[in-house]
Design a protein around this motif. Structure first.
Motif, PDB file in Angstrom:
ATOM      1  N   ALA A  10       0.839  -1.203   0.000  1.00  8.41           N
ATOM      2  CA  ALA A  10       0.000   0.000   0.000  1.00  8.41           C
ATOM      3  C   ALA A  10       0.871   1.249   0.000  1.00  8.41           C
ATOM      4  O   ALA A  10       0.645   2.182  -0.785  1.00  8.41           O
ATOM      5  CB  ALA A  10      -0.905  -0.006   1.219  1.00  8.41           C
ATOM      6  N   LEU A  11       1.868   1.274   0.857  1.00  9.22           N
ATOM      7  CA  LEU A  11       2.708   2.473   0.961  1.00  9.22           C
ATOM      8  C   LEU A  11       3.521   2.699  -0.308  1.00  9.22           C
ATOM      9  O   LEU A  11       3.712   3.835  -0.737  1.00  9.22           O
ATOM     10  CB  LEU A  11       3.637   2.365   2.177  1.00  9.22           C
ATOM     11  CG  LEU A  11       2.947   2.584   3.533  1.00  9.22           C
ATOM     12  CD1 LEU A  11       3.838   2.162   4.693  1.00  9.22           C
ATOM     13  CD2 LEU A  11       2.516   4.033   3.701  1.00  9.22           C
ATOM     14  N   LYS A  12       3.977   1.593  -0.876  1.00  7.69           N
ATOM     15  CA  LYS A  12       4.788   1.706  -2.094  1.00  7.69           C
ATOM     16  C   LYS A  12       3.967   2.272  -3.248  1.00  7.69           C
ATOM     17  O   LYS A  12       4.493   2.972  -4.101  1.00  7.69           O
ATOM     18  CB  LYS A  12       5.297   0.314  -2.486  1.00  7.69           C
ATOM     19  CG  LYS A  12       6.799   0.184  -2.332  1.00  7.69           C
ATOM     20  CD  LYS A  12       7.244  -1.082  -2.992  1.00  7.69           C
ATOM     21  CE  LYS A  12       8.421  -1.688  -2.238  1.00  7.69           C
ATOM     22  NZ  LYS A  12       8.583  -3.095  -2.547  1.00  7.69           N
ATOM     23  N   ALA A  13       2.704   1.918  -3.251  1.00  6.14           N
ATOM     24  CA  ALA A  13       1.849   2.352  -4.369  1.00  6.14           C
ATOM     25  C   ALA A  13       1.565   3.850  -4.333  1.00  6.14           C
ATOM     26  O   ALA A  13       1.081   4.418  -5.312  1.00  6.14           O
ATOM     27  CB  ALA A  13       0.535   1.581  -4.326  1.00  6.14           C
ATOM     28  N   LEU A  14       1.856   4.491  -3.212  1.00  4.71           N
ATOM     29  CA  LEU A  14       1.516   5.912  -3.090  1.00  4.71           C
ATOM     30  C   LEU A  14       2.642   6.781  -3.643  1.00  4.71           C
ATOM     31  O   LEU A  14       3.818   6.470  -3.447  1.00  4.71           O
ATOM     32  CB  LEU A  14       1.235   6.255  -1.628  1.00  4.71           C
ATOM     33  CG  LEU A  14       0.090   5.437  -1.022  1.00  4.71           C
ATOM     34  CD1 LEU A  14      -0.048   5.717   0.463  1.00  4.71           C
ATOM     35  CD2 LEU A  14      -1.211   5.737  -1.742  1.00  4.71           C
ATOM     36  N   PRO A  15       2.278   7.850  -4.299  1.00  5.56           N
ATOM     37  CA  PRO A  15       3.317   8.645  -4.971  1.00  5.56           C
ATOM     38  C   PRO A  15       4.278   9.375  -4.038  1.00  5.56           C
ATOM     39  O   PRO A  15       5.383   9.700  -4.439  1.00  5.56           O
ATOM     40  CB  PRO A  15       2.535   9.643  -5.802  1.00  5.56           C
ATOM     41  CG  PRO A  15       1.118   9.326  -5.643  1.00  5.56           C
ATOM     42  CD  PRO A  15       0.931   8.345  -4.561  1.00  5.56           C
ATOM     43  N   THR A  16       3.876   9.701  -2.831  1.00  4.79           N
ATOM     44  CA  THR A  16       4.822  10.350  -1.914  1.00  4.79           C
ATOM     45  C   THR A  16       4.929   9.530  -0.628  1.00  4.79           C
ATOM     46  O   THR A  16       4.006   8.795  -0.272  1.00  4.79           O
ATOM     47  CB  THR A  16       4.364  11.777  -1.529  1.00  4.79           C
ATOM     48  OG1 THR A  16       3.026  11.714  -1.056  1.00  4.79           O
ATOM     49  CG2 THR A  16       4.448  12.733  -2.688  1.00  4.79           C
ATOM     50  N   THR A  17       6.033   9.692   0.052  1.00  5.58           N
ATOM     51  CA  THR A  17       6.208   8.967   1.314  1.00  5.58           C
ATOM     52  C   THR A  17       5.593   9.786   2.452  1.00  5.58           C
ATOM     53  O   THR A  17       5.358  10.994   2.306  1.00  5.58           O
ATOM     54  CB  THR A  17       7.700   8.765   1.621  1.00  5.58           C
ATOM     55  OG1 THR A  17       8.276  10.056   1.808  1.00  5.58           O
ATOM     56  CG2 THR A  17       8.410   8.029   0.500  1.00  5.58           C
ATOM     57  N   LEU A  18       5.416   9.118   3.563  1.00  2.64           N
ATOM     58  CA  LEU A  18       4.912   9.828   4.745  1.00  2.64           C
ATOM     59  C   LEU A  18       5.888  10.937   5.116  1.00  2.64           C
ATOM     60  O   LEU A  18       5.487  12.047   5.473  1.00  2.64           O
ATOM     61  CB  LEU A  18       4.753   8.832   5.912  1.00  2.64           C
ATOM     62  CG  LEU A  18       4.363   9.442   7.255  1.00  2.64           C
ATOM     63  CD1 LEU A  18       3.029  10.165   7.179  1.00  2.64           C
ATOM     64  CD2 LEU A  18       4.300   8.365   8.352  1.00  2.64           C
ATOM     65  N   HIS A  19       7.155  10.624   5.003  1.00  2.00           N
ATOM     66  CA  HIS A  19       8.189  11.585   5.341  1.00  2.00           C
ATOM     67  C   HIS A  19       8.043  12.852   4.497  1.00  2.00           C
ATOM     68  O   HIS A  19       8.066  13.970   5.015  1.00  2.00           O
ATOM     69  CB  HIS A  19       9.542  10.911   5.103  1.00  2.00           C
ATOM     70  CG  HIS A  19      10.682  11.692   5.629  1.00  2.00           C
ATOM     71  ND1 HIS A  19      10.936  11.801   6.975  1.00  2.00           N
ATOM     72  CD2 HIS A  19      11.622  12.413   4.990  1.00  2.00           C
ATOM     73  CE1 HIS A  19      12.005  12.564   7.137  1.00  2.00           C
ATOM     74  NE2 HIS A  19      12.430  12.952   5.953  1.00  2.00           N
ATOM     75  N   GLU A  20       7.873  12.656   3.208  1.00  2.00           N
ATOM     76  CA  GLU A  20       7.731  13.818   2.308  1.00  2.00           C
ATOM     77  C   GLU A  20       6.473  14.621   2.657  1.00  2.00           C
ATOM     78  O   GLU A  20       6.491  15.845   2.677  1.00  2.00           O
ATOM     79  CB  GLU A  20       7.652  13.350   0.850  1.00  2.00           C
ATOM     80  CG  GLU A  20       8.983  12.904   0.288  1.00  2.00           C
ATOM     81  CD  GLU A  20       8.850  12.155  -1.045  1.00  2.00           C
ATOM     82  OE1 GLU A  20       9.857  12.072  -1.747  1.00  2.00           O
ATOM     83  OE2 GLU A  20       7.745  11.636  -1.350  1.00  2.00           O
ATOM     84  N   ASP A  21       5.420  13.894   2.928  1.00  2.66           N
ATOM     85  CA  ASP A  21       4.163  14.584   3.257  1.00  2.66           C
ATOM     86  C   ASP A  21       4.295  15.364   4.554  1.00  2.66           C
ATOM     87  O   ASP A  21       3.775  16.473   4.682  1.00  2.66           O
ATOM     88  CB  ASP A  21       3.017  13.570   3.395  1.00  2.66           C
ATOM     89  CG  ASP A  21       2.598  13.018   2.052  1.00  2.66           C
ATOM     90  OD1 ASP A  21       3.054  13.555   1.030  1.00  2.66           O
ATOM     91  OD2 ASP A  21       1.821  12.048   2.038  1.00  2.66           O
ATOM     92  N   LEU A  22       4.982  14.766   5.513  1.00  2.36           N
ATOM     93  CA  LEU A  22       5.138  15.459   6.798  1.00  2.36           C
ATOM     94  C   LEU A  22       5.963  16.732   6.618  1.00  2.36           C
ATOM     95  O   LEU A  22       5.682  17.759   7.243  1.00  2.36           O
ATOM     96  CB  LEU A  22       5.791  14.536   7.828  1.00  2.36           C
ATOM     97  CG  LEU A  22       4.857  13.455   8.398  1.00  2.36           C
ATOM     98  CD1 LEU A  22       5.629  12.474   9.267  1.00  2.36           C
ATOM     99  CD2 LEU A  22       3.707  14.078   9.186  1.00  2.36           C
ATOM    100  N   ALA A  23       6.949  16.650   5.747  1.00  2.00           N
ATOM    101  CA  ALA A  23       7.775  17.844   5.494  1.00  2.00           C
ATOM    102  C   ALA A  23       6.900  18.936   4.882  1.00  2.00           C
ATOM    103  O   ALA A  23       6.990  20.112   5.239  1.00  2.00           O
ATOM    104  CB  ALA A  23       8.928  17.494   4.566  1.00  2.00           C
ATOM    105  N   MET A  24       6.043  18.509   3.984  1.00  2.00           N
ATOM    106  CA  MET A  24       5.162  19.469   3.332  1.00  2.00           C
ATOM    107  C   MET A  24       4.179  20.081   4.337  1.00  2.00           C
ATOM    108  O   MET A  24       3.914  21.276   4.325  1.00  2.00           O
ATOM    109  CB  MET A  24       4.383  18.737   2.248  1.00  2.00           C
ATOM    110  CG  MET A  24       4.180  19.551   1.008  1.00  2.00           C
ATOM    111  SD  MET A  24       3.266  18.616  -0.179  1.00  2.00           S
ATOM    112  CE  MET A  24       4.538  17.642  -0.902  1.00  2.00           C
ATOM    113  N   LEU A  25       3.706  19.228   5.195  1.00  2.00           N
ATOM    114  CA  LEU A  25       2.762  19.689   6.213  1.00  2.00           C
ATOM    115  C   LEU A  25       3.449  20.668   7.161  1.00  2.00           C
ATOM    116  O   LEU A  25       2.868  21.676   7.557  1.00  2.00           O
ATOM    117  CB  LEU A  25       2.254  18.467   6.999  1.00  2.00           C
ATOM    118  CG  LEU A  25       0.926  18.596   7.712  1.00  2.00           C
ATOM    119  CD1 LEU A  25      -0.159  19.085   6.788  1.00  2.00           C
ATOM    120  CD2 LEU A  25       0.535  17.230   8.306  1.00  2.00           C
ATOM    121  N   ALA A  26       4.694  20.362   7.492  1.00  2.00           N
ATOM    122  CA  ALA A  26       5.438  21.247   8.388  1.00  2.00           C
ATOM    123  C   ALA A  26       5.586  22.618   7.737  1.00  2.00           C
ATOM    124  O   ALA A  26       5.468  23.661   8.387  1.00  2.00           O
ATOM    125  CB  ALA A  26       6.805  20.653   8.697  1.00  2.00           C
TER     126      ALA A  26
END
Ligand SMILES: C[S@@+](CC[C@H](N)C(=O)[O-])C[C@H]1O[C@@H](n2cnc3c(N)ncnc32)[C@H](O)[C@@H]1O
Length: 702
Positions: A340-356
Motif C-alpha cells: 500500500a505504501l509503495k503504491a503511493l506517490p509520496t512517502t509519509l516523510h515527504e508529506d510530513l515535510a510538506m505539512l510542516a
C-alpha cells in the motif's frame, strides 16, 4: 422569541464565540468557548422551531411538492436556503446566512485533480463520486431554481455546491425531515469525536444519542453538553463516530487524532489470504491494529493443519490460534502495508515535510501584525452573501446590526489569502446573554441587544421580530471577535487565476534592476526569490539572498519604505499593498508550480528566469518561451505563460512534491488526510513487525 441580555457580560456568560484555528489547525474556524463552568447534560441552547431553517416550515415546500415532487429532502432544503439567500435583507434569516462560511472544502467542492491528492484510490473514488453526485443533483434542481425566479447566479453550480456544503456540514437532526434543520448559533459548535469504539453493548444510549434534539411538544430544539466544561474550554458537540474520510466528505476537515478513523486496505494486497475479506472488513484502526473482522478473517485463513477446524472456531471468536498462524497473519499484513505504501506517490516523510511547511506558513502569517486600515476596508459587505461571489441585494437597506458583530472576514474562510493578514481584529468586549428564562423578552432587553455587537443576539433578535416567536439560551453565550487565523497559502478553492490587470501590474515589477530588487524587495523580488528558491541548482545571476516567506517581508514592510518605481508612480497605501501581495501570491503559486515541474517538463525554467531580466516588449528574444514570443508578451508575461503551461503538466502528475503555496485549500486537506492514512499504515507495519518478532522469539525459545 425570548432573549435575555445580561448587562454584566462576564458574570452570567458561559460560552463565547471566537474565531480561531481548531484541532489540527487546518481550518480557520470559529469556536465556542465556555466562559463559566457547564455541567454535563446541561442545556446549551434552546431555540424555538420558528428560528430553525427547515423544509417542513417552508410555505413554498407545498408548491414544490406538487410541481417539483422529484426533489429529495436535501435538495428541497438547499433550494430553500438559496431562496432565502436570494431574498437578501428581506429574508428573516439574512443575518444568519451572511455569517455562514463563504466557501467549503467538502468533497463536492473537489475537482478530480484535487481528489488525486488523496492518493489512495478508494478515497479518490469516494470524493469524485460525491462531487459527481452534487453535480448531478444541481442539474436536476436547476429547473426548480429557475422556476422560483432566482437570478442566474443563485442557480449556478457554485451556488449549489455552497448550499449543499452548508447543509452537509451544519444541519441538525430533525425527525420530521431527513434533510435536518439549520439552527442559527447552534451550528457554531465544533466537533469532538465520541469515545473510541468498544465492544457493542446493551444499555443506556448515552454515547450513541445525539447532543441535540427537537422537542416537538415544546416546539423547541435543544442542544446539550455531553460532558462538563470548565471556563475557558472549547465547548463541542459530537457529530458522530466518523472516520476522517467521512469528516472530509461532509464537513471539510479531518482530525489529527481520531479514534474512529479507518485506513482501508485493498483486499487484493492480502497475499495468501483465501477467501479474500470483504472490502468493508478490510481496514486498520488508527493504532495500526487490524479491524476485528480483518484479524479474525486472517487468522481463519492462516489456521494451520492438523487443527485447522478447531482453530477456525477460535479465530472466529477473535482468539489467537497459535504462533504459526499468527506469524503468517503478521507477514501478510506487513506485505499488504508495504504494498500500500509503495503504491503511493509520496512517502509519509515527504508529506510530513510538506505539512510542516504549511504549518510554518500558517504560523508566520498569523504572527504578522494586522493592519487596521485594511480591517476597516474589509468590514463585511452586508450585501455580500457568504460563499459565493455575488451580491444578495445590491440595493439592500443598511442592516440594523453592527458590521463588526458579523465580521467573518470574507477571505478568512479556509481559503483565506494574505489579505486576511490585514483583517484580524483585536477582541472586543463580548455580549453576555442571560441564563435560560422562559418569559418573553422585554423591550429593554431587546434594546440592550440592539446596542451590543453580537451575531447571535442580533440574529435571534431579527428572527424574533420577524417570527414573533420566543427563544431562550439556556447557557449564556458571548461573542467576541478575536483575531482570525490569518493566512492560508492558497487563494481560492479553485486554481489561482491571474486576471489581465494583475498581469499589467506584474509587468511593472520587472523594470526594477536586480540590485534594486535585492535592496528593496518589491513585488518582483518575491517572484524571483521564489523561483530561485525552487530551483537552487540554477542560481540567479544576481544572487538574491533567499528568505522565506518572501511575501511576509513584503507584508510587514512599511508601505512608505517601498520603492515607488515598483508600482509605478504612486506610493502604495496599505490596502494597495495588501492587494499587490495578494496578487503576488497568486502569481507566485503559478510560477512555483512552473519551477516545480521543471524537472519533468521540457521547458527550461532558466529561460523564464532570463526572461524576467529582459525589458518589457522583448518579444523577439529567442530566449523567451515560445508562447511568450508568439503572443508578443513581454518577459514577465511570458514567464507567466510558461508557468501556466507547466502547471497543467505538473498537476497531471499525482506527485505533489512542491511548495506548499501551490496547494489549494482542498489539496491541503487531502494532504492532511493522506498523512493520517499513511501514519496508520506505518503503525500497522511497526505493530506487525513487533508481533512477528515476539512470536519468532517465543517459538525459538520453545
Ligand atoms: C457546524 S460547523 C461548526 C462551526 C464552525 N466552526 C463555524 O465557524 O461556523 C461545522 C464546521 O466547523 C468546522 N469544524 C468543526 N469541528 C471541527 C474540528 N474539530 N476541527 C476543525 N474544524 C472543525 C468544519 O469546517 C465544519 O464543517
Amino acid at each position: 422569541m425570548m432573549l435575555l441580555c445580561n448587562r454584566e457580560p462576564h458574570r452570567a456568560s458561559r460560552c463565547k464565540v471566537h474565531s480561531s484555528a481548531s484541532t489540527g489547525r487546518q481550518l480557520s474556524t470559529r469556536t465556542l468557548t465556555a466562559t463559566q463552568s457547564i455541567a454535563p447534560g446541561q442545556v446549551l441552547v434552546t431555540a424555538p422551531s420558528s428560528v430553525l431553517l427547515s423544509v417542513s416550515d417552508w410555505p413554498l415546500h407545498e408548491c414544490l411538492k406538487t410541481d417539483h415532487s422529484h426533489l429529495t429532502s436535501d435538495q428541497a432544503l438547499a433550494v430553500h436556503l438559496l431562496h432565502e439567500l436570494a431574498k437578501g435583507q428581506a429574508s428573516k434569516w439574512s443575518i444568519y446566512i451572511r455569517q455562514l462560511p463563504r466557501s467549503y472544502s467538502t468533497a463536492c467542492t473537489f475537482t478530480p485533480r484535487q481528489a488525486m491528492q488523496l492518493q489512495v484510490q478508494h478515497a479518490i473514488d469516494r470524493v469524485v463520486a460525491a462531487a459527481k453526485s452534487a453535480n448531478a443533483s444541481w442539474r436536476q434542481v436547476k429547473p426548480t431554481l429557475s422556476a422560483l425566479g432566482l437570478p442566474p447566479k443563485f442557480c449556478s453550480k457554485q451556488a449549489w455546491q455552497w448550499a449543499a456544503s452548508t447543509l452537509s456540514s451544519r444541519t441538525m437532526h430533525d425527525p420530521r425531515d431527513p434533510a435536518g434543520v439549520l439552527m442559527p448559533f447552534g451550528d457554531l459548535f465544533n466537533h469532538t469525536p465520541p469515545a473510541a469504539p468498544t465492544e457493542p453493548n446493551f444499555g443506556p444510549a448515552a454515547e450513541s444519542g445525539g447532543d441535540g434534539f427537537l422537542d416537538a411538544e415544546a416546539g423547541v430544539y435543544r442542544l446539550h453538553a455531553r460532558r462538563g466544561y470548565a471556563a475557558g474550554e472549547e465547548v463541542y458537540l459530537t457529530y458522530g463516530a466518523l472516520c476522517n474520510l467521512d469528516l472530509l466528505e461532509h464537513y471539510g476537515f479531518v482530525l489529527d487524532d481520531n479514534p474512529h478513523d479507518k485506513a482501508h486496505l485493498d483486499p487484493t494486497w492480502l497475499e495468501g489470504c483465501h477467501p479474500m475479506p470483504s472490502q468493508t472488513a478490510c481496514w486498520l484502526h488508527p493504532s495500526g491494529r487490524p479491524s476485528w473482522d480483518l484479524l479474525s478473517h486472517l487468522r481463519q485463513s492462516f489456521a494451520t493443519l492438523p487443527k485447522e477446524k478447531a482453530h477456525r472456531y477460535l479465530a472466529a471468536e477473535g482468539i489467537c490460534v497459535g504462533p504459526d498462524s499468527e506469524m503468517a497473519v503478521c507477514q501478510c499484513l506487513l506485505a499488504a502495508c508495504k504494498t500500500a505504501l509503495k503504491a503511493l506517490p509520496t512517502t509519509l516523510h515527504e508529506d510530513l515535510a510538506m505539512l510542516a511547511e504549511l504549518e510554518q506558513d500558517l504560523d508566520n502569517f498569523q504572527a504578522t501584525p494586522h493592519c487596521p486600515e485594511q480591517a476597516q476596508r474589509d468590514e463585511p459587505q452586508h450585501d455580500t452573501p457568504p460563499g459565493m461571489p455575488f451580491n444578495v441585494t445590491a440595493n439592500a437597506a443598511a442592516p440594523h446590526c453592527s458590521a463588526k458583530a458579523y465580521s467573518q472576514p470574507p477571505a478568512c474562510s479556509r481559503q483565506s489569502t494574505a489579505r486576511c493578514v490585514a483583517m484580524c481584529k483585536p477582541p472586543q468586549p463580548g455580549l453576555a446573554l442571560g441564563p435560560e428564562c422562559g418569559n418573553p423578552s422585554t423591550s429593554a432587553d431587546l434594546a440592550a441587544v440592539d446596542a451590543l455587537p453580537t451575531q447571535s443576539a442580533e440574529c435571534y433578535r431579527r428572527l424574533h421580530s420577524s417570527s414573533g416567536a420566543s427563544t431562550a439560551y439556556a447557557a449564556s453565550m458571548t461573542t467576541s471577535e478575536k483575531p482570525r487565523p490569518a493566512f492560508f497559502p492558497t487563494v481560492t478553492s479553485s486554481e489561482p487565476v491571474l486576471q489581465p490587470q494583475h498581469m499589467a501590474s506584474a509587468s511593472k515589477a520587472q523594470r526594477i534592476s536586480l540590485p534594486r530588487l535585492q535592496q528593496e524587495r518589491p513585488r518582483g523580488a518575491v517572484i524571483l526569490e521564489n523561483l530561485l528558491l525552487r530551483s537552487p541548482s540554477r542560481p540567479f545571476p544576481g544572487s538574491i539572498e533567499l528568505e522565506r516567506p518572501a511575501a511576509l517581508l513584503l507584508a510587514s514592510s512599511d508601505p512608505p519604505a517601498l520603492p515607488k518605481q515598483a508600482y509605478g508612480s504612486d506610493r502604495l497605501s496599505t490596502n494597495q499593498l495588501s492587494e499587490q501581495l495578494d496578487r503576488t501570491r497568486q502569481l507566485d503559486a503559478k510560477l512555483a508550480v512552473a519551477t516545480d515541474s521543471y524537472a519533468v517538463e521540457t521547458h527550461d525554467v532558466t529561460q523564464c528566469l532570463s526572461g524576467l531580466e529582459m525589458k518589457s516588449g522583448d518579444s523577439e528574444n529567442p530566449r523567451l518561451p515560445a508562447a511568450g514570443r508568439a503572443e508578443g508578451l513581454h518577459a514577465h508575461q511570458a514567464a507567466e505563460t510558461l508557468a501556466h503551461e507547466c502547471s497543467d503538466a505538473a498537476h497531471k502528475q499525482t506527485r505533489t512534491a512542491g511548495p506548499i503555496k501551490t496547494l489549494t485549500a482542498n489539496e491541503q486537506l487531502a494532504l492532511r488526510w493522506r498523512v493520517g492514512y499513511k501514519r496508520t499504515l506505518v503503525r500497522a507495519l511497526e505493530l506487525a513487525t513487533k508481533t512477528l518478532q515476539a512470536e519468532q522469539a517465543a517459538s525459538g525459545s520453545c
